[in-house]
Design an enzyme around this catalytic site. Structure first.
Site, mmCIF file in Angstrom:
data_model
loop_
_atom_site.group_PDB
_atom_site.id
_atom_site.type_symbol
_atom_site.label_atom_id
_atom_site.label_comp_id
_atom_site.label_asym_id
_atom_site.label_seq_id
_atom_site.Cartn_x
_atom_site.Cartn_y
_atom_site.Cartn_z
ATOM 1 C CG HIS A 231 16.487 89.631 86.364
ATOM 2 N ND1 HIS A 231 15.377 89.346 86.011
ATOM 3 C CD2 HIS A 231 16.882 90.603 86.828
ATOM 4 C CE1 HIS A 231 14.543 90.317 86.737
ATOM 5 N NE2 HIS A 231 16.074 90.943 87.582
ATOM 6 C CG HIS B 48 11.946 93.015 88.260
ATOM 7 N ND1 HIS B 48 12.365 94.169 87.928
ATOM 8 C CD2 HIS B 48 12.961 93.413 88.769
ATOM 9 C CE1 HIS B 48 13.399 94.266 87.625
ATOM 10 N NE2 HIS B 48 13.875 93.778 88.274
#
Lengths: 333, 211
Positions: free
Chosen positions: A56, A217
């Site tokens: 991320h 995700h």
């Protein structure tokens, strides 16, 4: 997908090593685990620790810095760090004022941070947790506590970090984090999937489709929709955010237009142009805007829009200076 | 009654670790349909650590073998699956010392593990999680107390595999797939699949050893 890596198993550690080497004056690695902390000059403040899976970036390590977080625990790609890693980061960043953990509301993160806090308790450390639950699409209104934590983490870290820097107590810092979370919402869309290092993309999105309400995700969204013009998609997102946050004319907000990885500044500015148009029509005042890649899902193409409603307290904390290698505010309080 | 020594238990669980490491890509593929496709990576990371630990230690009790497996997984995996799958083995820590592994002692270890898993993950039957394979397998073991370990494990494998099939019918209630609501129907749960593979590997080890 092609990726510029060495060994799949080494991506997190090697990336962390590179980050620490690049920022050695301000940041240091936590011994023995995949974690990073600020080289703090001020140990009379509550420390803020966050963390989560890798992939991320710049979240989470890029949120560590002055006026922001003090430490980040990093897991494997898209997997929460283990309790031991989190505990070591808490201990390395710990001050006598205690630690607030900012945790995005995914099962793995809450479980591992929960175990780490329990372990910290055995060592008589004062550790509190505040959950980040900004993702509107992940649970209906009325079930806000069930929602996932996504890019709104940036704003929540900003004001929480400022409160800690100003010397607020652990309980007060936690209250700020909870309030900022209550006043922050995010919605996102994806145009392409992403692939874990060493894997194929795990789902496909048609050339004429987009995923609405995906997490961070690389998982599919709540719905697959026919691709439309940017302005129409942004309108749909903004309507959702304004409605869920119950924004009214005269309200002041901070806006984040976030790329999930591959979406370009060229596109992000087009997105923000429409955000500004729509909010202006409703007389909602944009106090500040951040545009860029903050909370990504590897190389996914897509965008999320976050809005934090500012009251006087949050606005004053938002105005405090902050500096990390990936986010900074000069401060104009 | 057939019993395994501590060393034999250790050898069986190294065999289990090898089998799960081999299943890495298959588990990622199942997880990728409704999750983020990393379940196999986490499981392989965990069982690689397990294998390293088991290969370099000797144990006095069966409990310690299971406990060390749980600790290795907890330290190496991360993610929800790190906490959940380590709990499956850490339950052994709450039991009195066991010198042998037989139907009765394996049942008690895995029953304790199930309690821990449910306490951590808060999942119940029908939530489309590993509990859907794990709980029926434990019940099957409990109903096979008069059987040899091999026979008892055979019923556990069948119960676990049946549980995996049933997960296809449910929408997910936990983990990332829960945000897909009904989109998760029709796909089996990757964690449940892992549970069935753990039971199957234990069974295969015994049936090969006994034949």
């Amino acid at each position: 997908m092609k990726k510029l890596i060495n060994e799949v198993d080494d991506v997190v550690l090697e990336s962390l090593d590179g980050f620490v080497a690049a920022n050695h004056r301000t940041h240091q690695k936590v011994n023995g685990v995949n974690g990073v902390i600020r080289k703090a000059e001020n140990n009379k403040k509550v420390s803020i620790v966050l963390g989560g899976g890798s992939g991320h970036e710049p979240v989470f390590l890029g949120l560590v810095g002055e006026g922001m977080a003090d430490g980040a625990a990093l897991g494997s790609v898209f997997a929460s760090p283990d309790p031991q890693t989190i505990l070591e980061v808490i201990k390395s960043a710990y001050t006598d004022e205690g630690t607030l953990c900012l945790v995005i509301n995914y099962a793995g993160d809450t479980m591992n941070f929960g175990m780490a806090s329990e372990l910290a308790g055995y060592e008589d450390l004062k550790v509190e947790t505040a959950l980040v639950t900004d993702d509107v699409a992940s649970a209906p209104k009325g079930q806000e506590d069930e929602r996932r934590g996504v890019a709104g983490l940036l704003f929540i870290t900003k004001v929480t970090g400022a409160a800690a820097e100003k010397g607020y107590s652990l309980a007060e810092v936690k209250q700020i984090a909870e309030k900022a979370n209550r006043l922050t919402r995010t919605m996102g869309i994806a145009l392409t999937p992403c692939s874990l290092p060493g894997s194929k993309p795990n789902f496909t999105i048609g050339e004429d489709e987009y995923e609405f309400g995906m997490g961070i995700h690389g998982e599919p969204g709540i719905k697959t929709k026919k691709l439309k013009a940017a302005d129409e998609i942004v309108t749909e997102i903004i309507e959702g955010l304004v409605d869920d946050l119950v924004l009214q004319g005269g309200d002041e907000v901070a806006v984040l237009v976030n790329s999930t990885g591959a979406t370009t500044i060229l596109e992000l500015n087009i997105v923000f142009r429409q955000v500004a148009n729509l909010l202006k029509k409703q007389n909602i005042h944009i106090y500040d805007t951040n545009i860029g890649s903050f909370c990504t899902s590897l190389e996914m193409a897509g965008v999320s829009i976050s809005i934090m409603k500012l009251d006087n307290e949050l606005k004053s904390l938002y105005n405090e200076p902050a500096y990390t290698p990936y986010f900074y505010r000069k401060g104009n309080a | 009654m057939e019993q395994l020594t501590v060393q034999e238990t250790q050898a069986m669980l190294i065999f289990v670790a090898d089998n799960l490491i081999e299943a890495k890509e298959m588990l990622c593929e199942i997880d990728g349909k409704i999750g983020d496709g990393d379940h196999g990576f986490g499981i392989a990371r965990g069982f690689n650590a397990v294998k390293e630990t088991l290969n370099s230690n000797t144990y006095a009790t069966v409990n310690n073998v299971f406990k060390d497996i749980g600790m290795s997984m907890l330290r190496s995996m991360g993610g929800a699956s790190g906490v959940i799958f380590s709990s499956m083995f850490l339950g052994a820590g709450t039991l009195p010392d066991l010198a042998k592994l037989n139907t009765e002692s394996l049942t008690s270890i895995l029953r304790e593990g199930l309690k821990k898993v449910k306490a951590q993950g808060k999942a119940k039957m029908g939530d489309k999680t590993m509990v859907d394979a794990y709980e029926p397998a434990v019940i099957a073991l409990e109903q096979s107390q008069d059987s040899t370990l091999e026979t008892a494990l055979k019923s556990a494998v069948l119960a676990a595999e049946d549980g995996v099939r049933k997960t296809k019918e449910y929408p997910a209630k936990h983990g990332r797939a829960k945000f897909l609501y009904d989109r998760s129907i029709g796909i089996e749960d990757a964690g449940a699949t892992t549970v069935s593979l753990i039971f199957k590997a234990m069974y295969n080890y015994l049936s090969t050893k006994n034949s």
